[in-house]
Enzyme design. Structure first.
Site, PDB file in Angstrom:
ATOM      1  N   ASP A  18     -37.070   4.996  15.496  1.00  8.86           N
ATOM      2  CA  ASP A  18     -37.517   6.330  15.865  1.00  8.86           C
ATOM      3  C   ASP A  18     -38.996   6.537  15.555  1.00  8.86           C
ATOM      4  OD1 ASP A  18     -36.498   8.813  16.977  1.00  8.86           O
ATOM      5  OD2 ASP A  18     -36.952   9.725  15.038  1.00  8.86           O
ATOM      6  N   LEU A  19     -39.423   6.165  14.346  1.00  8.56           N
ATOM      7  CA  LEU A  19     -40.831   6.319  13.972  1.00  8.56           C
ATOM      8  C   LEU A  19     -41.734   5.525  14.897  1.00  8.56           C
ATOM      9  CD1 LEU A  19     -43.077   7.231  11.980  1.00  8.56           C
ATOM     10  CD2 LEU A  19     -42.568   5.175  10.643  1.00  8.56           C
ATOM     11  N   LYS A 147     -43.405   4.821   3.751  1.00 10.70           N
ATOM     12  CA  LYS A 147     -42.522   5.390   2.743  1.00 10.70           C
ATOM     13  C   LYS A 147     -41.074   5.375   3.240  1.00 10.70           C
ATOM     14  CE  LYS A 147     -42.571  10.356   3.754  1.00 10.70           C
ATOM     15  NZ  LYS A 147     -41.445  11.136   3.386  1.00 10.70           N
ATOM     16  N   HIS A 239     -46.759  13.555  -0.194  1.00  7.08           N
ATOM     17  CA  HIS A 239     -47.783  14.307   0.542  1.00  7.08           C
ATOM     18  C   HIS A 239     -48.481  15.350  -0.336  1.00  7.08           C
ATOM     19  CE1 HIS A 239     -46.006  12.276   3.815  1.00  7.08           C
ATOM     20  NE2 HIS A 239     -45.136  13.190   4.188  1.00  7.08           N
ATOM     21  N   LYS A 344     -46.641  25.291   8.478  1.00  3.24           N
ATOM     22  CA  LYS A 344     -47.950  25.439   7.846  1.00  3.24           C
ATOM     23  C   LYS A 344     -48.067  24.499   6.656  1.00  3.24           C
ATOM     24  CE  LYS A 344     -48.744  29.058   5.163  1.00  3.24           C
ATOM     25  NZ  LYS A 344     -49.022  30.458   4.750  1.00  3.24           N
ATOM     26  N   ARG A 465     -39.110  33.552   4.378  1.00  2.00           N
ATOM     27  CA  ARG A 465     -40.182  32.975   3.573  1.00  2.00           C
ATOM     28  C   ARG A 465     -39.629  32.057   2.485  1.00  2.00           C
ATOM     29  NH1 ARG A 465     -42.564  36.019   0.288  1.00  2.00           N
ATOM     30  NH2 ARG A 465     -44.471  34.766   0.120  1.00  2.00           N
ATOM     31  N   TYR A 481     -49.778  38.105  -4.845  1.00  2.00           N
ATOM     32  CA  TYR A 481     -49.706  38.199  -3.385  1.00  2.00           C
ATOM     33  C   TYR A 481     -49.508  39.660  -3.041  1.00  2.00           C
ATOM     34  CZ  TYR A 481     -47.857  37.919   1.349  1.00  2.00           C
ATOM     35  OH  TYR A 481     -47.645  38.106   2.700  1.00  2.00           O
TER      36      TYR A 481
END
Length: 495
Positions: A18-19, A147, A239, A344, A465, A481
């Protein structure tokens, strides 16, 4: 590019996976079109009994073709590519692969790059057989390792020792594609090429640092792959830890790969192991207000590929502490999750409150934000007076959105940039063995506790969230926040 790279054969091991289909083959095609010599050769190797035409057909849906030139480049790439079927644990298969590489090399001095897109279960056999049968006779041999780099500190050490018994560190390229993203590449320049940041990049000015990774999708039938790992192993240990290094490291003496990676190791050595009291674990449940055929309607445990009753977290927030002069007392809050309200990845530095307040507590804290994806940007949140007769304060931004500032420039894909670095022998954006060891040292005690205790994660609704408990943990460390600000893009026609 040096002439030696003109004689490099790229071997994609696990070429039918797949990758490979979605990322590596398309990336190699782009590299050949834009950077590599026209006679560059590519070889796919996997257990599947396929032809190169069948590989090409599987890759085509994932390659972006907008023009006839794109289609011509795609066809040209595969005309210079071949495919071999063979076993991963059989020496005779790799002997045949070696003979094939020599035959297409034309008897010249040749370099080999092996990209290992293979599951951990066959990794030892593949690397051992490459060393035994497929090293370049005169040129360089480079091994790109995908990885996971182990499951915990112990398994990672075993893997590292195995690789070290076969190859030198200079031959190994442990790839973390986040290090190839434009903003990650830009961090060294933004931090160390701008004098204005130096005096404020410390615990005297910064209250907290938050690193966020959010995905708006769930496991999408890939629960069998995700469940043994969970969000911490999948995203945070690799990451997000790499992004933390780029924020927290000291200035390297040069841009040489070992100088950069040495500074990463130094700061990782000062990070304390994470404790459960500083962690919130979550797992998404379906939003039953959505249509039944939508992804949002399905919870993690509704995925048929996920084991029944799984307590694997799809969300985590953890607080890390760096015990050095620069960062003592500054919490590094890392938050990652699937099935959230947006896609994000960003780095957010929140500064301390302005001292000597004369504005009746109407000022919000300044923030410096690095948007890693999507729409790479750097923006600073600051207070200003709203135009008009009334003395009214408003939170706004100084904005550098890279796609707007650098219109017409090509923004290479992360894999494209990193594989180009492999060809060029640049290891600065790849993970060194001691760096990997320190990252696992930080997370392994927490992971072992989670694996043994199997705490029930907090439920959160798909598309939200995340758990409220995460916000409470942030407030515990005085990360504020307000919810009064939204990042609004400027309309250039009005400027």
């Amino acid at each position: 590019m040096s002439s030696g790279n003109a004689d490099t054969i790229f071997v994609l091991v696990g070429a039918s996976g797949d990758l490979s289909k979605k990322k590596i083959w398309p990336t190699l095609c782009n590299l050949k079109r834009d950077f590599l010599p026209s006679n560059s050769k590519f070889v796919g190797y996997a257990r599947s009994k396929l032809t190169i035409e069948e590989i090409k057909a599987g890759v085509k849906p994932h390659y972006k073709m907008k023009t006839a030139e794109d289609e011509e480049a795609f066809d040209s790439f595969f005309s210079n590519s071949t495919y071999m079927s063979g076993k991963y644990d059989e020496v005779s298969s790799f002997v045949k692969l070696s003979e094939h590489l020599k035959s297409i090399g034309g008897g010249r001095d040749i370099n080999y790059v092996f990209y290992l897109a293979v599951p951990p279960s066959v990794f030892d056999a593949v690397t051992s057989n490459i060393k035994l049968c497929c090293m370049a006779p005169k040129g360089f041999t480079r091994i790109v390792v995908e990885k996971p780099f182990g499951h915990d500190l112990e398994s990672s050490d075993i893997l590292s020792k195995h690789l070290a018994s076969l190859f030198t560190e200079q031959q190994l390229y442990r790839i973390d594609h986040y290090l190839g993203k434009e903003m990650a590449q830009n961090m060294l320049v933004l931090r160390f090429g701008n004098q204005m940041f130096g005096p404020i990049w410390n615990n005297q000015s910064i209250k907290a640092v938050k690193l966020t990774f959010k995905e708006a999708i769930g496991t999408k039938g890939r629960g069998g792959y995700f469940d043994p790992s969970g969000i911490i192993r999948d995203v945070m240990q690799n990451h997000m830890t790499q992004l933390l290094c780029l924020v927290a490291m000291e200035k390297p003496p040069s841009l040489e790969a070992d100088d950069i990676r040495a500074e990463k190791v130094k700061v990782l050595k000062r990070v304390q192991p994470i404790v459960m009291e500083d962690v919130v674990l979550g797992q998404y449940v379906g939003d039953k207000t959505k249509p039944e055929d939508s992804e949002a309607y399905q919870g993690y445990l509704d995925d048929p590929t996920v084991p029944k009753g799984s307590t694997t977290p799809t969300f985590a927030t953890a607080v890390l502490h760096i015990k050095n002069d620069r960062w003592e007392g500054v919490p590094f809050i890392i938050k990652a999750g699937k099935g959230l309200n947006e896609r994000k990845a960003e780095i957010r530095l929140q500064f301390k409150d302005a001292q000597g307040d004369i504005f009746s507590q109407k000022c919000q804290r300044n923030e410096l934000v690095f948007r890693v994806q999507p729409n790479e940007a750097v923006y600073a949140k600051l207070m200003t007076k709203t135009p008009g007769m009334e003395f009214k304060l408003e939170e706004t931004e100084l904005d550098l959105t890279l796609t707007e500032r650098f219109q017409g420039h090509k923004f290479p894909d992360a894999y494209e940039r990193l594989l180009w670095d492999v060809y060029c022998g640049n290891q600065s954006s790849f993970v060194r063995s001691d760096e990997l060891k320190e990252a696992w040292r930080i997370f392994t005690p927490l992971l072992k506790e989670i694996d043994s205790r199997k705490p029930t994660p907090v439920e959160y609704i798909f598309g939200s969230r995340g758990p409220q408990e995460s916000d409470e943990l942030e407030r515990k460390y005085d990360l504020k926040y307000s919810g009064t600000y939204s990042y609004v893009k400027q309309n250039k026609s009005q400027l």
